[in-house]
Design a protein around this motif. Sequence first.
Motif, PDB file in Angstrom:
ATOM      1  N   ALA A 381       0.814  -1.222   0.000  1.00 30.21           N
ATOM      2  CA  ALA A 381       0.000   0.000   0.000  1.00 30.21           C
ATOM      3  C   ALA A 381       0.844   1.268   0.000  1.00 30.21           C
ATOM      4  CB  ALA A 381      -0.939   0.004   1.203  1.00 30.21           C
ATOM      5  N   SER A 382       2.147   1.146   0.248  1.00 34.86           N
ATOM      6  CA  SER A 382       2.983   2.337   0.427  1.00 34.86           C
ATOM      7  C   SER A 382       3.025   3.220  -0.819  1.00 34.86           C
ATOM      8  CB  SER A 382       4.399   1.928   0.833  1.00 34.86           C
ATOM      9  OG  SER A 382       4.982   1.103  -0.152  1.00 34.86           O
ATOM     10  N   GLU A 383       3.101   2.618  -1.974  1.00 35.24           N
ATOM     11  CA  GLU A 383       3.175   3.410  -3.207  1.00 35.24           C
ATOM     12  C   GLU A 383       1.913   4.249  -3.401  1.00 35.24           C
ATOM     13  OE1 GLU A 383       3.769   2.786  -8.051  1.00 35.24           O
ATOM     14  OE2 GLU A 383       4.069   1.105  -6.666  1.00 35.24           O
ATOM     15  N   GLY A 384       0.753   3.635  -3.167  1.00 34.05           N
ATOM     16  CA  GLY A 384      -0.506   4.353  -3.321  1.00 34.05           C
ATOM     17  C   GLY A 384      -0.662   5.479  -2.310  1.00 34.05           C
ATOM     18  N   ILE A 385      -0.208   5.227  -1.086  1.00 33.93           N
ATOM     19  CA  ILE A 385      -0.302   6.259  -0.049  1.00 33.93           C
ATOM     20  C   ILE A 385       0.588   7.443  -0.400  1.00 33.93           C
ATOM     21  CG2 ILE A 385       0.250   6.778   2.354  1.00 33.93           C
ATOM     22  CD1 ILE A 385      -0.578   3.894   3.028  1.00 33.93           C
ATOM     23  N   ASN A 386       1.809   7.156  -0.809  1.00 37.07           N
ATOM     24  CA  ASN A 386       2.718   8.241  -1.205  1.00 37.07           C
ATOM     25  C   ASN A 386       2.180   9.026  -2.394  1.00 37.07           C
ATOM     26  OD1 ASN A 386       4.809   8.229   0.691  1.00 37.07           O
ATOM     27  ND2 ASN A 386       5.886   6.554  -0.333  1.00 37.07           N
ATOM     28  N   LYS A 387       1.476   8.333  -3.266  1.00 39.65           N
ATOM     29  CA  LYS A 387       0.877   9.011  -4.423  1.00 39.65           C
ATOM     30  C   LYS A 387      -0.173  10.014  -3.965  1.00 39.65           C
ATOM     31  CE  LYS A 387      -1.559   8.184  -8.779  1.00 39.65           C
ATOM     32  NZ  LYS A 387      -2.199   7.166  -9.668  1.00 39.65           N
ATOM     33  N   HIS A 388      -0.996   9.602  -2.991  1.00 37.54           N
ATOM     34  CA  HIS A 388      -2.013  10.506  -2.443  1.00 37.54           C
ATOM     35  C   HIS A 388      -1.361  11.716  -1.774  1.00 37.54           C
ATOM     36  CE1 HIS A 388      -5.959   8.753  -3.083  1.00 37.54           C
ATOM     37  NE2 HIS A 388      -5.490   7.558  -2.781  1.00 37.54           N
ATOM     38  N   ILE A 389      -0.321  11.474  -0.994  1.00 38.43           N
ATOM     39  CA  ILE A 389       0.359  12.567  -0.297  1.00 38.43           C
ATOM     40  C   ILE A 389       0.994  13.523  -1.303  1.00 38.43           C
ATOM     41  CG2 ILE A 389       2.210  13.151   1.321  1.00 38.43           C
ATOM     42  CD1 ILE A 389       1.747  10.386   2.617  1.00 38.43           C
ATOM     43  N   GLU A 390       1.621  12.942  -2.319  1.00 35.46           N
ATOM     44  CA  GLU A 390       2.259  13.762  -3.357  1.00 35.46           C
ATOM     45  C   GLU A 390       1.236  14.618  -4.086  1.00 35.46           C
ATOM     46  OE1 GLU A 390       5.170  13.183  -7.290  1.00 35.46           O
ATOM     47  OE2 GLU A 390       4.299  11.446  -6.262  1.00 35.46           O
ATOM     48  N   GLU A 391       0.095  14.022  -4.423  1.00 39.67           N
ATOM     49  CA  GLU A 391      -0.962  14.775  -5.098  1.00 39.67           C
ATOM     50  C   GLU A 391      -1.451  15.932  -4.241  1.00 39.67           C
ATOM     51  OE1 GLU A 391      -3.867  11.820  -5.940  1.00 39.67           O
ATOM     52  OE2 GLU A 391      -2.915  11.147  -7.808  1.00 39.67           O
ATOM     53  N   ALA A 392      -1.562  15.691  -2.934  1.00 38.12           N
ATOM     54  CA  ALA A 392      -2.003  16.752  -2.023  1.00 38.12           C
ATOM     55  C   ALA A 392      -0.982  17.885  -1.972  1.00 38.12           C
ATOM     56  CB  ALA A 392      -2.234  16.180  -0.630  1.00 38.12           C
ATOM     57  N   ILE A 393       0.303  17.531  -1.937  1.00 40.24           N
ATOM     58  CA  ILE A 393       1.354  18.549  -1.904  1.00 40.24           C
ATOM     59  C   ILE A 393       1.343  19.376  -3.179  1.00 40.24           C
ATOM     60  CG2 ILE A 393       3.863  18.895  -1.894  1.00 40.24           C
ATOM     61  CD1 ILE A 393       4.059  16.466  -0.019  1.00 40.24           C
ATOM     62  N   LEU A 394       1.224  18.704  -4.315  1.00 38.04           N
ATOM     63  CA  LEU A 394       1.210  19.416  -5.600  1.00 38.04           C
ATOM     64  C   LEU A 394      -0.032  20.285  -5.745  1.00 38.04           C
ATOM     65  CD1 LEU A 394       2.550  16.620  -7.981  1.00 38.04           C
ATOM     66  CD2 LEU A 394       3.786  18.592  -7.049  1.00 38.04           C
ATOM     67  N   LEU A 406       2.706  17.464   7.439  1.00 35.82           N
ATOM     68  CA  LEU A 406       2.356  16.048   7.359  1.00 35.82           C
ATOM     69  C   LEU A 406       2.079  15.501   8.755  1.00 35.82           C
ATOM     70  CD1 LEU A 406       5.089  14.863   4.818  1.00 35.82           C
ATOM     71  CD2 LEU A 406       2.832  15.817   4.349  1.00 35.82           C
ATOM     72  N   ALA A 407       0.918  14.859   8.913  1.00 29.14           N
ATOM     73  CA  ALA A 407       0.517  14.350  10.226  1.00 29.14           C
ATOM     74  C   ALA A 407       0.860  12.880  10.369  1.00 29.14           C
ATOM     75  CB  ALA A 407      -0.991  14.538  10.417  1.00 29.14           C
ATOM     76  N   ALA A 408       1.191  12.494  11.589  1.00 30.25           N
ATOM     77  CA  ALA A 408       1.307  11.090  12.002  1.00 30.25           C
ATOM     78  C   ALA A 408       2.067  10.248  10.980  1.00 30.25           C
ATOM     79  CB  ALA A 408      -0.076  10.522  12.285  1.00 30.25           C
ATOM     80  N   LEU A 409       1.380   9.229  10.443  1.00 32.80           N
ATOM     81  CA  LEU A 409       2.043   8.265   9.561  1.00 32.80           C
ATOM     82  C   LEU A 409       2.288   8.797   8.155  1.00 32.80           C
ATOM     83  CD1 LEU A 409       0.089   5.071  10.688  1.00 32.80           C
ATOM     84  CD2 LEU A 409       2.425   5.722  11.304  1.00 32.80           C
ATOM     85  N   ASN A 410       1.748   9.950   7.818  1.00 31.40           N
ATOM     86  CA  ASN A 410       2.020  10.547   6.507  1.00 31.40           C
ATOM     87  C   ASN A 410       3.482  10.961   6.370  1.00 31.40           C
ATOM     88  OD1 ASN A 410      -0.531  10.306   5.342  1.00 31.40           O
ATOM     89  ND2 ASN A 410      -1.264  12.204   6.271  1.00 31.40           N
ATOM     90  N   LYS A 411       4.190  11.046   7.508  1.00 33.18           N
ATOM     91  CA  LYS A 411       5.611  11.404   7.469  1.00 33.18           C
ATOM     92  C   LYS A 411       6.472  10.264   7.982  1.00 33.18           C
ATOM     93  CE  LYS A 411       5.212  13.683  11.970  1.00 33.18           C
ATOM     94  NZ  LYS A 411       3.914  14.339  12.099  1.00 33.18           N
ATOM     95  N   ASN A 412       5.910   9.072   7.947  1.00 31.31           N
ATOM     96  CA  ASN A 412       6.640   7.897   8.426  1.00 31.31           C
ATOM     97  C   ASN A 412       7.990   7.770   7.718  1.00 31.31           C
ATOM     98  OD1 ASN A 412       7.319   4.833   8.218  1.00 31.31           O
ATOM     99  ND2 ASN A 412       5.936   4.982   9.946  1.00 31.31           N
ATOM    100  N   GLU A 413       9.030   7.514   8.504  1.00 31.51           N
ATOM    101  CA  GLU A 413      10.389   7.447   7.955  1.00 31.51           C
ATOM    102  C   GLU A 413      10.519   6.357   6.902  1.00 31.51           C
ATOM    103  OE1 GLU A 413      14.114   9.179   7.745  1.00 31.51           O
ATOM    104  OE2 GLU A 413      12.438   9.774   9.038  1.00 31.51           O
ATOM    105  N   ALA A 414       9.921   5.197   7.175  1.00 29.66           N
ATOM    106  CA  ALA A 414      10.011   4.091   6.229  1.00 29.66           C
ATOM    107  C   ALA A 414       9.184   4.341   4.977  1.00 29.66           C
ATOM    108  CB  ALA A 414       9.556   2.790   6.903  1.00 29.66           C
ATOM    109  N   LEU A 415       8.172   5.208   5.085  1.00 25.47           N
ATOM    110  CA  LEU A 415       7.278   5.472   3.961  1.00 25.47           C
ATOM    111  C   LEU A 415       7.887   6.469   2.979  1.00 25.47           C
ATOM    112  CD1 LEU A 415       4.350   4.954   2.838  1.00 25.47           C
ATOM    113  CD2 LEU A 415       3.673   7.014   4.089  1.00 25.47           C
TER     114      LEU A 415
END
Length: 631
Positions: A381-394, A406-415
Amino acid sequence: MLKTALLSTWPWENLGVFKYMLLGPLVGKVIHSRLEGDDHNLASTWCFNILLISFLRFALYMWYTNTCNMLFLTRNRRICTKGIDFEQIDKEWNWDNFLILQALIASLAIYLFPYGFPNLSVWETKGLVVIVVLHVFVSEPLYYWMHRLLHGNYLYTPYHSFHHSSTVPQPVTAGSTTFLEGLLVTTVIGVPILICCLLGFGSKTVIYGYVFVFDFLCCFGHSNVEIMPHWIFDDFPFFKYLLYTPTYYSLHHSEKNSNYCLFMPLYDAIWNTLNTKSWDLHKRISLDAGKSTRVPDFVFLAHVVDMRSSLHVPFIFRSFASLPYNPRLFLLPIFPSTFIVMLVMWAKSKTFLLSFYNLRGRLHQTWVVPRFGFQYFLPFASEGINKHIEEAILRADKLGVKVISLAALNKNEALNGGGTLFVKKHPNLKVRVVHGNTLTAAVILNEIHEDVKEVFLTGATSKLGRAIALYLCRRGVRVLMLTHATERFQNIQSEAPTDCQKNLVQVTKYQAARNCKTWVVGKWITPGQQRWAPSGTHFHQFVVPPIFAFRRDCTYGDLAAMKLPDDVEGLGSCEYTMGRGIVHACHAGGVVHSLEGWTHHEVGALDVDRIDVVWKAAIKHGFQPVCSHPK
């Protein structure tokens, strides 16, 4: 002792939630008839109908209010752009009092007929015509003059000012009234029904239909969301006198000296109380509905924690969201539908606007990534989550947002390396990406008393653990860093000043902390591991979810948080388990970044030298620490 005006307070005002027991006799009558096998008893039948219609009316007001609070749907159609704050929510807490009143009056009416309550048919065409005529020529003028009287010098303050004290109209604002107003509205809605039934034209369709249309139009006018297109009034000019709009009512709510009608502006026109700005303002708002609203200065990008807490949002239960999150039994029936929504969000949904507030004249919004906490730990699921976060940033960058946090797990180091992934991928971003953890570290460090000489730290090599360890060792505190990663420990130790490196000690077992009364928990620990803490230990923590408060002889800190400045406006929901006006420290860190106008990204590893800088900036702007450490 202050005296209150006669009929200004509700008789059951002090009953709290027990006020619903006033409907107990109706429930008892229905149950008794069912147990006796007398299901066709007229009184029992109408008791059931009264209960059913009351429940459906409650559901209608709740649904309309929730829909209006779906900012991702209504943000461009709002008339009053202010947020709904805690004060208004508290004032409107008992908005459903009028439903109880009307149910009680209707139940009393059953026994006014000497030969039993009339056995009405399901449908009566003439009745529909009669009820419309009675509404237009009885209810409308009756309400108009009652309403004008309530705005008079003697009646307004004790009986009507409470209704107008709600800053932003909402469907439930229609029910936020005094007892006298409740009686007057009951008269307005009850007279046509009573006359229609006495004339022999009554039917169940007439009663249900009239009540629900009446309620729907009340919700429509108080909604603060303009959905009526202006072209209807352009093509059919007379229609503007037959049905009011949310804009029309909003002018009455804010200016108070015009637009007194119930639903038909015709009566304002007849008696010369129609606000001349009504149609121009409506047309402007209608035309601007598709355009972008004011751009926020700051965005907090959150995510859903779990299915239970996903219901802790303003557009599900506004009152529930205005209190710190705590599981409630009434949420259980909604879980099946919530699970389906979760699957749909996983497959289709995009980031959406959840809430907003204003601070120092700047608009702050919370956007939500449609992902649940457990999904962040699924490798696929990590790729899809990062895609959502990236879209929000853009998207934020395109809109002109200055800071996105970025809140909580949206800034997870491993993510995504604490946001580093997005900054490297898009080096020309104008929006500043912030994880806010510098202030989180500052909050935790300022909770630790100056006289503490030794600290036991779990999650020691994490982003926050590293910064806390380095800061404390500079302060002369001996830090027992629990980690098996010797190389990572040595790298952190080498970052410390040479004369402070001896203060960082690697330990690999919890037994090493059996004499240490200050634990900083950055990695989840079990009750068994907590047993090694000596009596009187205080557990500071930055671990999600928080650890169980297992030890009665120890104290447990909450997650790092700060209270927003007192001049915050429009805040009406609590951030997860935080109290009113309190946000997680990473959220506050992003706000401070925005208020200070800092132009750097705060991603990746924490700059230990900036911890005090960020802390002082937060205090300067009016943020207050929420210290859970016993003094």
